[in-house]
Design a protein around this motif. Structure first.
Motif, PDB file in Angstrom:
ATOM      1  N   ILE A   1      64.363   9.951  40.686  1.00 49.97           N
ATOM      2  CA  ILE A   1      65.125  10.309  41.886  1.00 49.97           C
ATOM      3  C   ILE A   1      66.133   9.218  42.215  1.00 49.97           C
ATOM      4  N   ARG A   2      65.699   7.972  42.165  1.00 53.56           N
ATOM      5  CA  ARG A   2      66.613   6.859  42.445  1.00 53.56           C
ATOM      6  C   ARG A   2      67.727   6.792  41.399  1.00 53.56           C
ATOM      7  N   GLN A   3      67.395   7.062  40.138  1.00 52.87           N
ATOM      8  CA  GLN A   3      68.403   7.024  39.079  1.00 52.87           C
ATOM      9  C   GLN A   3      69.431   8.147  39.245  1.00 52.87           C
ATOM     10  N   VAL A   4      68.970   9.333  39.618  1.00 57.71           N
ATOM     11  CA  VAL A   4      69.897  10.447  39.854  1.00 57.71           C
ATOM     12  C   VAL A   4      70.850  10.107  40.987  1.00 57.71           C
ATOM     13  N   GLN A   5      70.322   9.527  42.048  1.00 60.94           N
ATOM     14  CA  GLN A   5      71.175   9.155  43.180  1.00 60.94           C
ATOM     15  C   GLN A   5      72.177   8.072  42.777  1.00 60.94           C
ATOM     16  N   LEU A   6      71.736   7.131  41.934  1.00 54.85           N
ATOM     17  CA  LEU A   6      72.649   6.105  41.431  1.00 54.85           C
ATOM     18  C   LEU A   6      73.775   6.746  40.617  1.00 54.85           C
ATOM     19  N   ALA A   7      73.426   7.686  39.734  1.00 47.91           N
ATOM     20  CA  ALA A   7      74.438   8.368  38.917  1.00 47.91           C
ATOM     21  C   ALA A   7      75.424   9.127  39.799  1.00 47.91           C
ATOM     22  N   LYS A   8      74.927   9.736  40.850  1.00 44.23           N
ATOM     23  CA  LYS A   8      75.826  10.471  41.760  1.00 44.23           C
ATOM     24  C   LYS A   8      76.784   9.516  42.451  1.00 44.23           C
ATOM     25  N   ARG A   9      76.262   8.349  42.879  1.00 48.12           N
ATOM     26  CA  ARG A   9      77.134   7.361  43.545  1.00 48.12           C
ATOM     27  C   ARG A   9      78.208   6.836  42.607  1.00 48.12           C
ATOM     28  N   LEU A  10      77.842   6.626  41.342  1.00 45.65           N
ATOM     29  CA  LEU A  10      78.770   6.053  40.364  1.00 45.65           C
ATOM     30  C   LEU A  10      79.561   7.122  39.613  1.00 45.65           C
ATOM     31  N   ASN A  11      79.278   8.394  39.910  1.00 48.33           N
ATOM     32  CA  ASN A  11      79.936   9.516  39.231  1.00 48.33           C
ATOM     33  C   ASN A  11      79.746   9.439  37.716  1.00 48.33           C
ATOM     34  N   LEU A  12      78.484   9.243  37.308  1.00 49.68           N
ATOM     35  CA  LEU A  12      78.149   9.161  35.886  1.00 49.68           C
ATOM     36  C   LEU A  12      77.282  10.347  35.477  1.00 49.68           C
ATOM     37  N   PRO A  13      77.477  10.840  34.254  1.00 46.23           N
ATOM     38  CA  PRO A  13      76.562  11.856  33.729  1.00 46.23           C
ATOM     39  C   PRO A  13      75.217  11.226  33.390  1.00 46.23           C
ATOM     40  N   LEU A  14      74.211  12.069  33.254  1.00 41.72           N
ATOM     41  CA  LEU A  14      72.859  11.610  32.951  1.00 41.72           C
ATOM     42  C   LEU A  14      72.475  12.025  31.539  1.00 41.72           C
ATOM     43  N   ASN A  15      71.996  11.066  30.750  1.00 41.03           N
ATOM     44  CA  ASN A  15      71.503  11.297  29.395  1.00 41.03           C
ATOM     45  C   ASN A  15      69.975  11.258  29.504  1.00 41.03           C
ATOM     46  N   VAL A  16      69.332  12.429  29.464  1.00 37.53           N
ATOM     47  CA  VAL A  16      67.973  12.564  29.990  1.00 37.53           C
ATOM     48  C   VAL A  16      66.915  12.728  28.898  1.00 37.53           C
ATOM     49  N   HIS A  17      65.893  11.877  29.001  1.00 39.49           N
ATOM     50  CA  HIS A  17      64.691  11.917  28.174  1.00 39.49           C
ATOM     51  C   HIS A  17      63.652  12.727  28.950  1.00 39.49           C
ATOM     52  N   SER A  18      62.980  13.677  28.291  1.00 39.74           N
ATOM     53  CA  SER A  18      62.042  14.539  29.036  1.00 39.74           C
ATOM     54  C   SER A  18      60.830  14.906  28.193  1.00 39.74           C
ATOM     55  N   ARG A  19      60.243  13.926  27.531  1.00 44.87           N
ATOM     56  CA  ARG A  19      59.126  14.213  26.619  1.00 44.87           C
ATOM     57  C   ARG A  19      57.912  14.754  27.382  1.00 44.87           C
ATOM     58  N   SER A  20      57.431  15.914  26.937  1.00 43.28           N
ATOM     59  CA  SER A  20      56.262  16.567  27.549  1.00 43.28           C
ATOM     60  C   SER A  20      56.467  16.803  29.040  1.00 43.28           C
ATOM     61  N   ALA A  21      57.726  16.939  29.449  1.00 43.08           N
ATOM     62  CA  ALA A  21      58.020  17.075  30.883  1.00 43.08           C
ATOM     63  C   ALA A  21      59.276  17.912  31.102  1.00 43.08           C
ATOM     64  N   GLY A  22      59.451  18.949  30.273  1.00 47.84           N
ATOM     65  CA  GLY A  22      60.681  19.733  30.357  1.00 47.84           C
ATOM     66  C   GLY A  22      60.901  20.374  31.708  1.00 47.84           C
ATOM     67  N   ARG A  23      59.931  21.188  32.155  1.00 49.27           N
ATOM     68  CA  ARG A  23      60.111  21.879  33.433  1.00 49.27           C
ATOM     69  C   ARG A  23      60.153  20.916  34.620  1.00 49.27           C
ATOM     70  N   PRO A  24      59.236  19.919  34.705  1.00 51.76           N
ATOM     71  CA  PRO A  24      59.327  18.978  35.833  1.00 51.76           C
ATOM     72  C   PRO A  24      60.667  18.239  35.882  1.00 51.76           C
ATOM     73  N   THR A  25      61.202  17.908  34.710  1.00 57.55           N
ATOM     74  CA  THR A  25      62.475  17.191  34.678  1.00 57.55           C
ATOM     75  C   THR A  25      63.611  18.070  35.186  1.00 57.55           C
ATOM     76  N   ILE A  26      63.704  19.283  34.655  1.00 57.29           N
ATOM     77  CA  ILE A  26      64.775  20.189  35.082  1.00 57.29           C
ATOM     78  C   ILE A  26      64.648  20.516  36.562  1.00 57.29           C
ATOM     79  N   ASN A  27      63.433  20.767  37.031  1.00 53.55           N
ATOM     80  CA  ASN A  27      63.235  21.065  38.456  1.00 53.55           C
ATOM     81  C   ASN A  27      63.687  19.907  39.328  1.00 53.55           C
ATOM     82  N   LEU A  28      63.320  18.681  38.936  1.00 46.82           N
ATOM     83  CA  LEU A  28      63.693  17.525  39.753  1.00 46.82           C
ATOM     84  C   LEU A  28      65.214  17.321  39.746  1.00 46.82           C
ATOM     85  N   LEU A  29      65.834  17.468  38.583  1.00 44.47           N
ATOM     86  CA  LEU A  29      67.286  17.308  38.492  1.00 44.47           C
ATOM     87  C   LEU A  29      68.001  18.313  39.392  1.00 44.47           C
TER      88      LEU A  29
END
Length: 253
Positions: free
Chosen positions: A110-138
């Motif tokens: 959550i903190r990293q997503v907010q940082l990316a939004k502040r800096l206007n950066l795309p996210l390169n996302v690792h989601s091992r064994s956590a596909g649905r939780p990752t997409i839902n949180l994003l």
């Protein structure tokens, strides 16, 4: 965008890995011969940041920095120096054996997503064994430009990401992974990027993967979609340019 020319973008590789210390020049020459026009060099630990920045300066306009950390490493403080921010969740038993550990990772993301939004950066996302939780949180956090690299979830879950406007990158290991093959069949080409995750996820297990093997990913996608490799190159590279806005100006240098 078409002025960049036909070529491949490796959206996720680990050029700072010690496996490449002895022959990186040769590795990158092979990549250029395989029509690679840019590589996004990804960090897993903050100790790699300086090395990746040095590589991006040494190979200016060809190697592009992605500063960030593996989900259990905490928050990156240096995202403003990066073309993209590497983040994610890893719910494999090694890293998330308890609900508390999973929740700790969620709070970091959550903190990293907010940082990316502040800096206007795309996210390169690792989601091992956590596909649905990752997409839902994003989605809950309003993440904008997102690449889900080497996604290991079900195609139906991936389609939730597609509907959110996210991209998925396909590694050369697709030729030996039934899960990745199902993913390619389901995903629209307009949501696909290419990666190698070098030195991991190569066409052969236990053999060092290299960026030149991205052509294997392109060829497999072309075969499944019934289109030419050139069309895959064109569309996936345009996808990468849309995902990484800072990529275009660097490629023009």
């Amino acid at each position: 965008m078409g002025t960049v020319g036909l070529g491949l973008v490796d959206c996720h590789c680990h050029l700072s890995d010690p496996d490449f210390d002895s022959d990186l020049d040769d590795v990158l020459e092979k990549a250029k011969k395989a029509k690679v026009i840019a590589l996004v060099a990804v960090a897993e630990h903050s100790e790699e940041f300086e090395k990746i920045m040095q590589l991006s300066e040494r190979y200016n306009g060809f190697v592009l920095p992605c500063l960030g950390v593996h989900p259990v490493q905490g928050l990156s403080p240096e995202g403003q120096r990066s073309v993209t921010l590497k983040v994610g969740l890893d719910f494999s038993p090694r890293f998330a054996g308890t609900e508390d550990q999973k929740e700790e990772q969620r709070q970091v993301l959550i903190r990293q997503v907010q940082l990316a939004k502040r800096l206007n950066l795309p996210l390169n996302v690792h989601s091992r064994s956590a596909g649905r939780p990752t997409i839902n949180l994003l989605r809950e956090q309003g993440a904008g430009k997102v690449l889900l690299h080497a996604f290991d979830g079900r195609p139906a879950v991936a389609m939730e990401g597609v509907r959110a406007g996210y991209y998925f990158s396909i590694p050369p290991s697709v030729i030996r992974s039934g899960q990745k093959q199902k993913l390619v069949k389901q995903l629209p080409l307009t949501s696909i990027c290419l990666e190698t995750d070098s030195p991991a996820l190569g066409p052969e297990k236990q053999v060092r993967n290299e960026p030149c093997n991205i052509s294997i990913s392109a060829e497999y996608v072309a075969q499944v979609k019934g289109i030419s490799v050139e069309e895959v190159m064109d569309v996936t590279t345009q996808n990468a340019l849309a995902l990484f806005p800072r990529l275009g100006p660097l490629l023009q240098k």
